[in-house]
Design an enzyme around this catalytic site. Sequence first.
Site, PDB file in Angstrom:
ATOM      1  N   GLU A 186      22.242  54.484  37.929  1.00  0.00           N
ATOM      2  CA  GLU A 186      23.500  55.157  38.259  1.00  0.00           C
ATOM      3  C   GLU A 186      24.689  54.443  37.631  1.00  0.00           C
ATOM      4  OE1 GLU A 186      23.897  57.367  42.122  1.00  0.00           O
ATOM      5  OE2 GLU A 186      25.295  55.727  42.551  1.00  0.00           O
ATOM      6  N   HIS A 207      19.313  47.598  53.217  1.00  0.00           N
ATOM      7  CA  HIS A 207      19.090  47.773  51.778  1.00  0.00           C
ATOM      8  C   HIS A 207      19.591  49.111  51.272  1.00  0.00           C
ATOM      9  CE1 HIS A 207      15.835  50.515  52.707  1.00  0.00           C
ATOM     10  NE2 HIS A 207      15.380  50.539  51.471  1.00  0.00           N
ATOM     11  N   LYS A 222      17.475  60.190  37.436  1.00  0.00           N
ATOM     12  CA  LYS A 222      16.388  60.058  38.413  1.00  0.00           C
ATOM     13  C   LYS A 222      15.084  60.548  37.826  1.00  0.00           C
ATOM     14  CE  LYS A 222      16.731  60.704  42.683  1.00  0.00           C
ATOM     15  NZ  LYS A 222      16.632  59.270  43.033  1.00  0.00           N
TER      16      LYS A 222
END
Length: 475
Positions: free
Chosen positions: A205, A398, A474
């Site tokens: 990203e 996380h 992705k």
Amino acid sequence: MNIKLLKQESPCIWRMEKYSPMLADALFFGNKDIILGLDETTASQVRDVASLPGVVGPVCVMPDAHSGYGFPIGGVGAFDEKRGVISAGGVGFDISCGVRSLTTGLKKQDLISCDGRLAEQLFKRIPSGAGKGGGIILENDLMDEMLLGGASWAVGQGYGKPGDLGRIEGNGRNSFADPGKVPLKAKQRMRDQMGSLGSGNHYLEVQYVEEIYDKAKAAAFGLKNDAVLVSIHCGSRGLGHQIAKDYLPMMAEAAPGFGIKLPHRDIACAPINSELGRNYLGAMGAGINCALANRQVITHLVRECFAELLPQADLNLLYDVSHNTCQREEFKINGKNKNLWVHRKGATRALGPGHPELPPEFKKSGQPVIIGGSMGTASYILAGTAKGAQISFSSCCHGAGRLMSRAKARKSFKGNKIQKELDRQGIIIRSGSIKSIAEEAPHAYKDVDVIIESTQTAGIADKVARLRPILCVKG
């Protein structure tokens, strides 16, 4: 979850006092709504972890926790070096899955004219998706060299800069790795996977800093408003998965011979000092190195893409931290320093200021902690705290944590519709799978902002900066 089992110690810290067969307390981090939202399977798994031999309490449950395989995802379990156990389920199938972030020296406005081309270039150059491999072929000695060397091996092969290594846990290499303990099938699955993202929740990203909360720590991390970052979230690919798949049944079958009564087969474990325990540690350490090498190679490919389209960019590693590992670490327990093996499954190590493992530039601020959001939502940069070392074994959340299964997400959302909605928000998504986009829809996850607020309130990590996505690649 039955909140009556918990005693609230502060607004976002709740204690479950041990009761038979638990051998240690458990601490839950999160506001009341988060705690009430935990399902009974997660609570049961926490109790199972707290019942294993040699556990050193408390077992910790992060705000983004949800049920997993044996251990809860978002769970932390520490075990005595002499009497404790190691569990393949406590590390998980994606060994050393983690996130690394790169600063770029660019501002958000620098990408306006080329964000679409950059998305296409990254998607083209960095393999993503289930089973998708790249051009690096690892066999025999070269495979073992990678499994021993980790990111250090990758840099030695020309994939990156020596300066990258100081910004990676363990300087980019796990010292107890033993390639000889890695199953042959695991190595075969990794043959052409180096430098690839994989599928599921893994991504690459490009983001920008939307808000800064702590100016001093942001400055130490090289973060400014509107600054562009690149975050890479992936792990050890098929190699890590196969290690877990092979060692879990071995541990389950061997448990009775060690005198271990497993509360559930999925939480299979072996004494740390047993031959099986040491074998798994060697294989798992190699899996950690595989993931570190993988993220290092991807970093090299990202740098090449930026150099072609944005030659003024200067991509430097902020930090790389894993969230599916077991590491030997020292903590003060009842006033004495003890060596423990700390399982973090879906939990991020967050070292506080002054920790000896931190590079000099982060000694004052604490470790950068990179928290990925779900596709299309915010991510965060946090900093480890001294309090975290005292109450959570220097661990924090996380990510956002799943709210629904992937199967339910596929039924609830349409991938092409999600892609169009994100496009209207100015977020470019590139994926080879519409199904994957549906599975990773933002609404399939908890609210990351709420998770981070609970993390900050509990004191196990401090907010430094909030990031917003510009484009996302992705599998």
